[in-house]
Scaffold this motif. Sequence first.
Motif: not given
Length: 304
Positions: A99, A101-102, A106, A110, A139
């Motif tokens: 991924v 970015h947080p 998630h 990342t 992702k």
Amino acid sequence: MHNTGITIEEEQQNERLDKVVASINEEWSRTQVQQWIKEGHVLVNGKAVKTNYKCSLGDAVEIVIPEPEELDVLAEEMDLEIYYEDSDVLVVNKPRGMVVHPAPGHVTGTLVNGLMAHCKDLSGINGVMRPGIVHRIDKDTSGLLMVAKNDMAHESLVQQLVDKTVTRRYKAIVHGVIPHDHGTIDAPIGRDKKDRQSMTVTDENSKHAVTHFNVIEKFKDFTYVECQLETGRTHQIRVHMKYIGYPLAGDPKYGPRKTLDIGGQALHAGVLGFVHPRTKEYLEFTSPLPPIFEEVLGTLRQND
């Protein structure tokens, strides 16, 4: 604070304010803009208004982007594949399954977590969860991303995206055999009313979207293509290829039920080019296909 302003022109009158503001910068989502309007960061003729305010010809719209909060994103040591780096920009090759970015659900693992450990100087324009991120890829899409290390670089790279001068070419494997060798898909993309997690071609609350494609190789049931983005909408290539009847192989969201079992769409951001914010030199980078992509192509060639 970052200030920007526009004057409402003829084609924008009677449009909702949130829609007009979101169209200024493709990195601004409608939700983000609506939040800014509610918090009084968007003024019309010097006054705060509601998100559904209908614009009038000549309205002076001022957007004051709030400073990001202190970063509370965990730095994590990662073995990142850095293709280029200087004091302004960084180009990284993102693996499949990571991924960018947080977000809720998630917060670690990342790309941003890895970048935070790699370098402390990332631009703060996009706020807490997305330092330095100018554009993103899904992702399960692999490939090249540009990252801004300061606000000057960030603004320059975003402007290049808005001006459609960034080179972004993707390799993809799609279902079906495309009869022609190249084409352009010009169809607006917006949220799917039936499924808020998905995008679709729609005339409602949509954004202009253009994808060009060239056929590289044809197989019995699949086609290997290169797609060039003119705009950068969420899931653009996946939505556009589905729209013309050739969805991406392996795509769990937009592909058919029976598709290649490769853990996500066969899509790779292989070429990225932009003008350096400081030196004004055009830089272009190419990354090879990931092994699983090569394996799928090999299997398709054997089956033919």
